[in-house]
Write an enzyme that holds these catalytic residues in place. Structure first.
Site, short mmCIF file in Angstrom:
data_model
loop_
_atom_site.label_atom_id
_atom_site.label_comp_id
_atom_site.label_asym_id
_atom_site.label_seq_id
_atom_site.Cartn_x
_atom_site.Cartn_y
_atom_site.Cartn_z
N GLU A 48 -4.92 -8.39 0.90
CA GLU A 48 -5.58 -8.30 2.30
C GLU A 48 -7.19 -8.13 1.91
OE1 GLU A 48 -4.30 -4.96 4.47
OE2 GLU A 48 -2.18 -5.34 3.92
N GLU A 72 0.87 -1.17 0.12
CA GLU A 72 -0.11 -0.09 0.14
C GLU A 72 0.71 1.30 -0.14
OE1 GLU A 72 -2.95 -0.26 3.02
OE2 GLU A 72 -3.87 -1.92 2.18
C1 FCB Z 1 -4.40 -2.05 5.36
C2 FCB Z 1 -2.98 -2.23 6.15
C3 FCB Z 1 -2.90 -3.32 7.19
C4 FCB Z 1 -4.19 -3.22 8.30
C5 FCB Z 1 -5.38 -3.07 7.31
C6 FCB Z 1 -6.58 -3.02 8.29
O1 FCB Z 1 -4.39 -0.84 4.92
O2 FCB Z 1 -2.06 -2.69 5.03
O3 FCB Z 1 -1.63 -3.13 7.81
O4 FCB Z 1 -4.03 -2.07 8.88
O5 FCB Z 1 -5.45 -1.94 6.41
#
Ligand code: FCB
Length: 487
Positions: free
Chosen positions: A389, A178
């Site tokens: 994620e 990210e």
């Molecule tokens: C993302 C992050 C991760 C976590 C999630 C909820 O943006 O990469 O580390 O904090 O959100």
């Protein structure tokens, strides 16, 4: 990514099974779980500094102890094994390996990751390494941080050290996690470390993160075995205009430019989009920032694009005459900073869709994930995708008997896995899914109050307890299907 639809994706329901070989995983990040911040030669990162600065994190929480994974990793790998994970995505703490962000590696730091990787392999779990999940060595920040070009070169050197140490045993490599958050929350709105609120610095950081990614891909490609897969994980915004008006669509285009295409453009070979350059030319001198050869370096091909998705982003244009103020982005779900993280977009309003939300305040809308994966499939045909994620925080509480019932998380996961399945049925090449997160952990500026884990962590005792969702996910993995959806 922009989309003019607001309903669910127009895709037929599909067979409930996932493709053979679909990779089931869970994800974490070093600073959120490791603790042990001052052992074995580790030096402070920007997140140590930031979290120790009063007022920066909820309750003054820091990652000093976190979930003590550094010392409990064997037990944690057993939890992964109980789940039946095929892969585990974790990040390496740069300042454990190179305390000042430059120079030779500290072997004790590398040894921790060697032991973790060996433990994973012994349990039949593929390690998926993320080189950078936001924790820049503080010394590099003191030299200018990501707005300084040299940081990109330092990152490539660090990537080389890791490839050398773990290249023989790790098959999946992610350069950055990210970079939007690193650049725009770290240097744009200031809600993340290092806490600067300077749109020019944020755009410079974005370019140097892109460049660092490209340089790292080059280094990894040169030293890893041929079958290693190299990726980057982007939190792409599924941007939706509030209405179909020209003004709202224009707002969505601008957010798509500074939220998504600032990374997907150069990384996937298209360079910086003209509209992004035009929108931000008053903030940064792009001619000066982007050197000859940079775009070719950034565009080095990846094998997989990692997609992190939690909620869609709904935007509209600020009505004429209204004062933009600093609150316009507070509904975007990225915390309240000194100014919007969306550089140059103080006049864009963000809206949270009605309906159920997680405790982060993020509306739950799985159709956004299908739409995002399908857009990537359309715009970058042939590029394999991986959800790196996805997950949700809720107010989990153990019962008197010590169970943790989390039906809302199971609903969230079921909906989003079904969204992935729909995207695959419509042609997207999605190779795997990494759930955020293996266990509750330090949720950055929100501290320990937001629990995303499949395992509940009692922070007083560090005991881990499987939530109901852990058992549900284990069943999904075992059957390679969504057990409780009609096929
Ligand atoms: C993302 C992050 C991760 C976590 C999630 C909820 O943006 O990469 O580390 O904090 O959100």
């Amino acid at each position: 990514m922009t989309s003019t639809r607001t309903g669910s994706a127009p895709v037929e329901a599909s067979p409930s099974a996932f493709p053979t070989g679909f990779l089931w995983g869970a994800a974490t990040a070093a600073y959120q779980i490791e603790g042990a911040v001052d052992v074995d030669g580790r030096s402070p990162s920007i997140w140590d500094t930031f979290s120790r600065t009063p007022g920066r994190t909820a309750g003054g929480d820091t990652g000093d102890r976190a979930t003590e994974h550094y010392h409990r990793y064997r037990q944690d790998v057993r939890l992964m094994s109980e789940l039946g994970l095929g892969a585990y995505r974790f990040s390496v703490s740069w300042s454990r390996v190179q305390p000042t962000g430059r120079g030779p590696a500290v072997e004790r730091g590398l040894d921790f990751y060697r032991r973790l990787v060996d433990e994973l392999l012994e349990h039949g779990i593929q390690p998926a390494v993320t080189l950078y999940h936001w924790d820049l060595p503080q010394d590099l920040e003191d030299l200018g941080g990501w707005p300084a070009r040299d940081t990109a070169e330092r990152f490539a050197d660090y990537a080389a050290l890791l490839a050398d140490a773990l290249g023989d045993r790790v098959g999946i490599w992610t350069t950055l996690n990210e970079p939007w958050c690193s650049a725009f929350l770290g240097y744009g709105s200031g809600v993340h470390a290092p806490g600067r609120a300077d749109w020019t610095a944020a755009l410079r950081a974005a370019h140097h993160l892109n460049l660092g990614h490209g340089r790292a891909v080059e280094v990894l490609r040169a030293s890893l075995p041929r079958d290693a897969r190299i990726a980057v994980s982007l939190n792409l915004h599924e941007v939706r205009p509030l209405t179909a008006s020209a003004a709202d669509r224009e707002a969505a285009r601008r957010i798509d430019a500074v939220g998504n295409r600032v990374f997907t453009g150069p990384m996937l070979g298209g360079g910086y989009p003209d509209d992004l350059l035009a929108d931000t030319e008053h903030l940064v001198d792009w001619q000066d920032l982007v050197h000859d050869g940079d775009l070719a370096a950034i565009a080095r091909p990846v094998d997989l694009l990692g997609v992190n998705y939690y909620t869609p982003t709904v935007v509209s244009a600020l009505p004429h005459g209204q004062d933009p103020g600093s609150a316009t982005a507070s509904e975007a779900g990225h915390g309240d900073g000194a100014q919007s993280p969306f550089v140059g977009c103080a006049d864009v309003l963000f809206h949270r869709a009605p309906g159920p939300r997680t405790v982060m305040g993020w509306p739950i809308d799985p159709s956004g994930l299908t739409d995002l994966l399908l857009r990537l499939h359309r715009e970058h045909p042939g590029l394999p995708l991986m959800v790196t994620e996805n997950g949700a925080a809720f107010d989990d509480r153990p019962t008197a008997e010590g169970s943790v019932h989390d039906p809302q998380r199971i609903d969230y996961l079921r909906g989003h896995l079904d969204a992935v399945r729909r995207a695959i049925a419509a042609g997207a090449d999605v190779r795997g899914y990494f759930l955020w997160s293996l266990m509750d952990n330090f949720e950055w500026a929100w501290g320990y109050g937001k629990r995303f884990g499949l395992y509940y962590v009692d922070y007083a005792t560090q005991a881990r307890t499987a939530k109901d969702s852990a058992r549900w996910y284990a069943e999904v993995i075992r059957r390679n299907t969504l057990p409780d959806l009609p096929g």
